[in-house]
Design a protein around this motif. Sequence first.
Motif: not given
Length: 305
Positions: A160-161, A203, A221, A225-226, A230-231, A234-235
């Motif tokens: 995922d990363d 993940e 987390e 990170a919020e 990258s979030i 990933k979604k």
Amino acid sequence: MKKCYKCGLKGVVYLPQYRIAFCKEHYLEWYSRRVEETIKEFHMFTRESRVLVAVSGGKDSLSLWDVLYRLGYKADGLYIDLGIGEYSERSRIVCERFAQTRGLELHVLSLGEAIATIPEIKRLEKRPPCSFCGQLKRYYMNRFAKEKGYSILATGHNLDDESATLFSNLLAWNMDYLARQFPLLPEGKGFVRRVKPLFKLSEKENALYAFLGGIEYVEEECPFAEGASSIGYKKVLSQLEEESPGTKLRFYMDFLRRLHPLLKAQEVELRHCSICGEPTTGEVCSLCRLRERLSSKTLSSSPSS
Ligand code: AMP
Ligand code: FES
Ligand code: ZN
Ligand code: ZN
């Protein structure tokens, strides 16, 4: 749930992209084999190598350390205490407990002692914490590995990363970053060899290994990170994965197979930082420049100055 592909007992894990199920024992076996194959395929290291695993206390890096230990590799751990309140505290305790129960060696490096904690730097820097945090972690991981004589630095970056990073580098057509995106970065020019043995495992697959293998890990987390870009990537990729299982792995593997060989990283000339001696493109490395900014800002904001 389907039956275990290996033994025919009731399956507890289903892997949609392969359309197979496993019982607990055979899932753990499948996972270990996958890691071992990746290490061999990319000639990452051997059982004689001294490996330093960078552990954050999360499921990926602890699963990696666990599987390397079970496979008989010589792997010690490094936890960098970022000084992010209870989050860092809990993560350190989890890593220490992990090492203690397996009789493994864990090194702890305190960022606060080495330079300053992430919240301290955040107060003085305008950039988002993730950008300088990543830079600091990479610097100290490499420096620590070299100083202690480890030839390999392994991180728990997962599929995922890596696919999210690939996606963002493609969106920006960042050719230089694309050329350097590879599960193994060779040693030399002041760097130890850096490897990502979990890059083919998602993940979810790592979380399943940690859960079924009885590994205690920190689920929360990092509080900073919020909002990280990258979030979002990933979604999007997870949505595509849901519609067509195997998309992420195909996307990443096809990049390695088809595009990566055509790319050539721009040769950047590296020299030794005149202050700390670490590799840098300029006269003084970015970490030493950060250190200078921190000391001048601290001095100018102190009441006695
Ligand atoms: P992240 O950049 O947080 O996604 O983490 C990527 C990898 O860096 C993890 O899988 C770990 O191997 C390593 N890592 C992250 N945070 C730490 C830390 N505080 N100390 C040591 N290694 C870390
Ligand atoms: Fe570095 Fe969150 S882990 S800012
Ligand atoms: Zn089975
Ligand atoms: Zn420096």
